[in-house]
Design a protein around this motif. Sequence first.
Motif, mmCIF file in Angstrom:
data_model
loop_
_atom_site.group_PDB
_atom_site.id
_atom_site.type_symbol
_atom_site.label_atom_id
_atom_site.label_comp_id
_atom_site.label_asym_id
_atom_site.label_seq_id
_atom_site.Cartn_x
_atom_site.Cartn_y
_atom_site.Cartn_z
ATOM 1 N N CYS A 36 0.845 -1.195 0.000
ATOM 2 C CA CYS A 36 0.000 0.000 0.000
ATOM 3 C C CYS A 36 0.879 1.244 0.000
ATOM 4 O O CYS A 36 1.677 1.460 0.904
ATOM 5 N N LYS A 37 0.721 2.061 -1.013
ATOM 6 C CA LYS A 37 1.545 3.266 -1.151
ATOM 7 C C LYS A 37 0.857 4.525 -0.615
ATOM 8 O O LYS A 37 1.443 5.593 -0.616
ATOM 9 N N ASN A 42 -2.128 4.307 5.357
ATOM 10 C CA ASN A 42 -1.186 3.700 6.313
ATOM 11 C C ASN A 42 -1.247 4.425 7.656
ATOM 12 O O ASN A 42 -1.254 3.783 8.714
ATOM 13 N N LEU A 43 -1.314 5.742 7.629
ATOM 14 C CA LEU A 43 -1.402 6.524 8.863
ATOM 15 C C LEU A 43 -2.744 6.292 9.556
ATOM 16 O O LEU A 43 -2.799 6.119 10.784
ATOM 17 N N GLN A 143 -4.976 -4.303 -0.613
ATOM 18 C CA GLN A 143 -3.840 -3.923 -1.444
ATOM 19 C C GLN A 143 -2.725 -4.984 -1.393
ATOM 20 O O GLN A 143 -2.110 -5.291 -2.397
ATOM 21 N N ASN A 144 -2.506 -5.533 -0.205
ATOM 22 C CA ASN A 144 -1.426 -6.503 -0.026
ATOM 23 C C ASN A 144 -1.776 -7.914 -0.491
ATOM 24 O O ASN A 144 -0.877 -8.743 -0.662
#
Length: 149
Positions: A36-37, A42-43, A143-144
Amino acid sequence: MLEFGWINLFGAVIVTVMLIPNIVYALRTKDSVNKCKSRIMNLTEQIGRYGCMTLMWLPLLVWKFGFLNVEEMLVYVVGNLGLTVAYIIIWIPYFKRKTLGKAIALAVIPTCIFLLSGLLLRHWLLVLAALLFGMGHIYITYQNHADLK
């Protein structure tokens, strides 16, 4: 009203039990890469994750930490035990063979545990953290694992 003291040991045990397979997985797959970019997602996941893990056992900013009646407490206990057992059970085949379905289940179930706990305890900060965690964790998990069937 049935109340907890300043700490919820049942919530702490649930968090600890959920962490065990995650730690085992992390130790087994040291080369795992987050695909995941999105920095925002992510935060969001991390804020939600650490918020939930803390708020499950610590009633920060909650005036009363408990249940209105015995039925609510039973739903809390039985619901969380059932979800936690399901979570552990799904880890077993996931360790053997990763699939998108199992990965998503492992993202959804903890979100449900945190939401159930927050709603029944009227711990609105936990509900908010659960929503943040759920949005981020499910998105990142997809995503992963999107290339798996």
